[in-house]
Motif scaffolding. Structure first.
Motif, PDB file in Angstrom:
ATOM      1  N   ILE A  41       0.853  -1.190   0.000  1.00  0.00           N
ATOM      2  CA  ILE A  41       0.000   0.000   0.000  1.00  0.00           C
ATOM      3  C   ILE A  41       0.886   1.236   0.000  1.00  0.00           C
ATOM      4  N   SER A  42       0.508   2.220  -0.797  1.00  0.00           N
ATOM      5  CA  SER A  42       1.166   3.529  -0.709  1.00  0.00           C
ATOM      6  C   SER A  42       0.165   4.535  -0.168  1.00  0.00           C
ATOM      7  N   SER A  43       0.653   5.516   0.568  1.00  0.00           N
ATOM      8  CA  SER A  43      -0.187   6.568   1.127  1.00  0.00           C
ATOM      9  C   SER A  43       0.482   7.906   0.838  1.00  0.00           C
ATOM     10  N   LEU A  44      -0.121   8.654  -0.087  1.00  0.00           N
ATOM     11  CA  LEU A  44       0.451   9.899  -0.589  1.00  0.00           C
ATOM     12  C   LEU A  44      -0.682  10.886  -0.856  1.00  0.00           C
ATOM     13  N   PRO A  45      -0.407  12.195  -0.845  1.00  0.00           N
ATOM     14  CA  PRO A  45      -1.467  13.167  -1.130  1.00  0.00           C
ATOM     15  C   PRO A  45      -1.775  13.251  -2.635  1.00  0.00           C
ATOM     16  N   MET A  46      -2.849  12.605  -3.034  1.00  0.00           N
ATOM     17  CA  MET A  46      -3.239  12.584  -4.441  1.00  0.00           C
ATOM     18  C   MET A  46      -4.233  13.690  -4.777  1.00  0.00           C
ATOM     19  N   THR A  47      -4.520  14.537  -3.796  1.00  0.00           N
ATOM     20  CA  THR A  47      -5.411  15.679  -3.964  1.00  0.00           C
ATOM     21  C   THR A  47      -4.655  16.941  -3.569  1.00  0.00           C
ATOM     22  N   GLY A  48      -4.787  18.006  -4.342  1.00  0.00           N
ATOM     23  CA  GLY A  48      -4.118  19.255  -3.991  1.00  0.00           C
ATOM     24  C   GLY A  48      -2.873  19.512  -4.806  1.00  0.00           C
ATOM     25  N   ALA A  49      -2.068  20.474  -4.349  1.00  0.00           N
ATOM     26  CA  ALA A  49      -0.929  20.953  -5.127  1.00  0.00           C
ATOM     27  C   ALA A  49       0.168  19.920  -5.314  1.00  0.00           C
ATOM     28  N   SER A  50       0.248  18.936  -4.423  1.00  0.00           N
ATOM     29  CA  SER A  50       1.301  17.917  -4.532  1.00  0.00           C
ATOM     30  C   SER A  50       0.960  16.810  -5.523  1.00  0.00           C
ATOM     31  N   ARG A  51      -0.229  16.831  -6.063  1.00  0.00           N
ATOM     32  CA  ARG A  51      -0.695  15.735  -6.920  1.00  0.00           C
ATOM     33  C   ARG A  51       0.232  15.486  -8.114  1.00  0.00           C
ATOM     34  N   THR A  52       0.763  16.538  -8.708  1.00  0.00           N
ATOM     35  CA  THR A  52       1.645  16.354  -9.870  1.00  0.00           C
ATOM     36  C   THR A  52       2.800  15.425  -9.521  1.00  0.00           C
ATOM     37  N   GLN A  53       3.428  15.649  -8.371  1.00  0.00           N
ATOM     38  CA  GLN A  53       4.557  14.815  -7.959  1.00  0.00           C
ATOM     39  C   GLN A  53       4.112  13.421  -7.535  1.00  0.00           C
ATOM     40  N   THR A  54       3.006  13.343  -6.798  1.00  0.00           N
ATOM     41  CA  THR A  54       2.619  12.047  -6.247  1.00  0.00           C
ATOM     42  C   THR A  54       2.075  11.098  -7.307  1.00  0.00           C
ATOM     43  N   VAL A  55       1.433  11.622  -8.337  1.00  0.00           N
ATOM     44  CA  VAL A  55       1.023  10.765  -9.455  1.00  0.00           C
ATOM     45  C   VAL A  55       2.253  10.096 -10.061  1.00  0.00           C
ATOM     46  N   GLU A  56       3.328  10.857 -10.179  1.00  0.00           N
ATOM     47  CA  GLU A  56       4.561  10.305 -10.757  1.00  0.00           C
ATOM     48  C   GLU A  56       5.234   9.293  -9.831  1.00  0.00           C
ATOM     49  N   ILE A  57       5.127   9.497  -8.513  1.00  0.00           N
ATOM     50  CA  ILE A  57       5.650   8.511  -7.559  1.00  0.00           C
ATOM     51  C   ILE A  57       4.871   7.206  -7.693  1.00  0.00           C
ATOM     52  N   VAL A  58       3.543   7.305  -7.766  1.00  0.00           N
ATOM     53  CA  VAL A  58       2.710   6.116  -7.921  1.00  0.00           C
ATOM     54  C   VAL A  58       3.021   5.409  -9.244  1.00  0.00           C
ATOM     55  N   ASN A  59       3.168   6.175 -10.315  1.00  0.00           N
ATOM     56  CA  ASN A  59       3.575   5.591 -11.594  1.00  0.00           C
ATOM     57  C   ASN A  59       4.857   4.782 -11.437  1.00  0.00           C
ATOM     58  N   PRO A 329       9.931  13.398 -15.415  1.00  0.00           N
ATOM     59  CA  PRO A 329       9.083  13.592 -14.236  1.00  0.00           C
ATOM     60  C   PRO A 329       9.774  14.486 -13.214  1.00  0.00           C
ATOM     61  N   ASN A 330       9.034  14.866 -12.192  1.00  0.00           N
ATOM     62  CA  ASN A 330       9.618  15.607 -11.088  1.00  0.00           C
ATOM     63  C   ASN A 330      10.632  14.721 -10.352  1.00  0.00           C
ATOM     64  N   PRO A 331      11.584  15.317  -9.642  1.00  0.00           N
ATOM     65  CA  PRO A 331      12.687  14.536  -9.059  1.00  0.00           C
ATOM     66  C   PRO A 331      12.295  13.426  -8.093  1.00  0.00           C
ATOM     67  N   TYR A 332      11.127  13.513  -7.442  1.00  0.00           N
ATOM     68  CA  TYR A 332      10.759  12.482  -6.483  1.00  0.00           C
ATOM     69  C   TYR A 332      10.357  11.164  -7.138  1.00  0.00           C
ATOM     70  N   ALA A 333      10.060  11.182  -8.427  1.00  0.00           N
ATOM     71  CA  ALA A 333       9.587   9.960  -9.093  1.00  0.00           C
ATOM     72  C   ALA A 333      10.588   8.819  -8.950  1.00  0.00           C
ATOM     73  N   TYR A 335      12.701   8.286  -6.653  1.00  0.00           N
ATOM     74  CA  TYR A 335      12.717   7.790  -5.274  1.00  0.00           C
ATOM     75  C   TYR A 335      11.538   6.849  -5.017  1.00  0.00           C
ATOM     76  N   GLY A 336      10.406   7.119  -5.676  1.00  0.00           N
ATOM     77  CA  GLY A 336       9.276   6.204  -5.582  1.00  0.00           C
ATOM     78  C   GLY A 336       9.614   4.850  -6.168  1.00  0.00           C
ATOM     79  N   TYR A 337      10.321   4.866  -7.283  1.00  0.00           N
ATOM     80  CA  TYR A 337      10.749   3.622  -7.925  1.00  0.00           C
ATOM     81  C   TYR A 337      11.703   2.847  -7.020  1.00  0.00           C
ATOM     82  N   GLU A 338      12.687   3.553  -6.449  1.00  0.00           N
ATOM     83  CA  GLU A 338      13.662   2.889  -5.586  1.00  0.00           C
ATOM     84  C   GLU A 338      12.996   2.309  -4.343  1.00  0.00           C
ATOM     85  N   ALA A 339      12.041   3.039  -3.767  1.00  0.00           N
ATOM     86  CA  ALA A 339      11.317   2.530  -2.602  1.00  0.00           C
ATOM     87  C   ALA A 339      10.567   1.251  -2.962  1.00  0.00           C
ATOM     88  N   GLY A 340       9.922   1.257  -4.125  1.00  0.00           N
ATOM     89  CA  GLY A 340       9.199   0.073  -4.573  1.00  0.00           C
ATOM     90  C   GLY A 340      10.119  -1.114  -4.788  1.00  0.00           C
TER      91      GLY A 340
END
Length: 409
Positions: A41-59, A329-333, A335-340
């Motif tokens: 399970i991932s838990s990230l803010p998918m609503t609001g201003a951070s959505r652009t980055q978090t969509v890419e983390i989920v991707n 993508p934004n730089p956090y993407a 890190y999402g891949y590495e975490a996964g």
């Protein structure tokens, strides 16, 4: 009601991928001898201003699952939203609900999150008591893993680990390094009199305090220091900064709390004052909101920006852009891949205990010499990455432009 991301960009809620043969760097195992089903399970803010980055983390998490094969293991994935429409950013009650949902689902063996350090403060203790591992692609507040000697509060990090065992790790370097390199870079950029502002949240105040301490050690004059919560305008604060005689502003906070509005209001009354923020503003959404006023803003970030990726990181970027029709993508993407990938490696290594939370947690926390897209690195005893590289960028023509690598001194 449980909120989930269901955008057309990727229909990944309850995504099931049957893993065929063991693969992926550093898995250290060959999968299970009998069929197993586990869930991440991932838990990230998918609503609001951070959505652009978090969509890419989920991707990126989805991409990691797509690419990794583990014998006899089926991996399910739920992408949960820890933000609310009412707040427009992460919400403590929603984050707690997400953590409890993961705990109560017996198939869940790992929790990827959070994006905001304040949210992690909520979920780490809950998951700790349940014996579930948590890996963050984005949290940088030192106190989640480190003590007062590294800028944390007196009772940190112990209060987050009620069972006495560490269950939380992060693949991104912490702010006790980032705030310090930011202050050093500010001095190099000519700062002499600095006004420090933070958004009053755990992350924002934490990194502002680290910057403040380093700036003092460097001999910079403090023109002011204050918290400024999210607001529709900061005209009074902008005038206060102008009247202070500051030549530099450091902002500790996230894009959700309107630093772009502060930049606009400051530019209107003090156009020559330089402005810097940490990774919390290093995103395309900040530049979009700031518009022309954002030109020349500085920011710091763990690692290097996508255009500077080499080796495995460069190959990952090429594959990401192909898979998601993206132009970097934004730089956090990454890190999402590495975490996964780290979580998947732990599941593979667990073999016939792939569905055992304690085994998966021990494998994640024991990660050593992991050869991933970020380079070769380990988790230390606190759960922090051994990577310490940072970079500095500036806003140029509506995009972040790499300036230099920043080293901790």
């Amino acid at each position: 009601m449980q909120r989930r991301w269901t955008a057309a960009a990727a229909a990944i809620t309850a995504l099931a991928l049957v893993m065929g043969a063991c693969g992926g760097a550093g898995t250290g195992g060959t999968g299970a001898s009998t069929a197993k089903t586990v869930k991440i399970i991932s838990s990230l803010p998918m609503t609001g201003a951070s959505r652009t980055q978090t969509v890419e983390i989920v991707n990126s998490i989805k991409m990691a699952i797509d690419e990794t094969k583990i014998t006899n293991v089926t991996v399910l994935y739920d992408a949960l939203d820890d933000a609310t429409a009412a707040k427009g950013s992460w919400d403590a009650a929603q984050e707690a609900e997400n953590a409890r949902k993961a705990i109560n689902d017996k198939q869940v063996v790992a929790y990827i999150g959070t994006y905001n350090s304040g949210a992690a403060k909520v979920s780490i203790p809950l998951l700790n008591q349940a014996g579930m591992v948590m890996v963050s692609p984005a949290n940088t507040y030192p106190g989640l893993t480190k003590g007062p000697e590294r800028g944390a509060e007196a009772d940190e990090p112990g209060k987050y680990y009620p069972n006495g065992k560490r269950n939380y790790a992060r693949v991104v370097p912490a702010d006790d390094i980032q705030g310090a390199v930011g202050a050093t870079w500010a001095q190099e950029l000519g700062a002499k009199k600095v006004y420090i502002v933070h958004d009053t949240e755990l992350y924002g105040k934490g990194i502002a305090d680290v910057f403040r301490a380093k700036a003092k050690a460097l001999g910079l004059t403090e023109a002011g220091y204050e918290g400024a919560q999210k607001a529709d305008n900061y005209r009074a604060l902008a005038n206060k900064i102008k009247d202070s005689g500051a030549d530099f502003v450091y902002y500790g906070g996230i894009v959700d709390n309107n630093p772009a509005v502060l930049v606009k209001d400051l530019k209107a009354v003090a156009p020559t004052v330089k402005f810097m923020g940490p990774d919390g503003i290093n995103c395309s959404e900040f530049l979009k909101q700031a518009g022309p006023a954002g030109e020349g803003v500085y920011s710091t970030f763990g690692g290097v920006p996508p255009e500077k990726y080499t080796g495995k990181a460069s190959e990952w970027l090429k594959n990401y852009n192909t898979k998601f029709n993206n132009n970097n993508p934004n730089p956090y993407a990454i890190y999402g891949y590495e975490a996964g990938k780290v979580v998947l490696a732990a599941i593979a290594k667990a073999g016939d205990k792939a569905d055992d939370r304690a085994t998966v947690m021990a494998n994640v926390m024991g990660t050593k010499d992991y050869d991933g897209v970020l380079g070769k690195w380990s988790f230390d005893a606190n759960g922090d990455t051994t990577l310490t590289q940072f970079s500095g960028s500036t806003a140029k023509s509506g995009a972040w432009s790499f300036v230099k690598e920043l080293a901790a001194k």
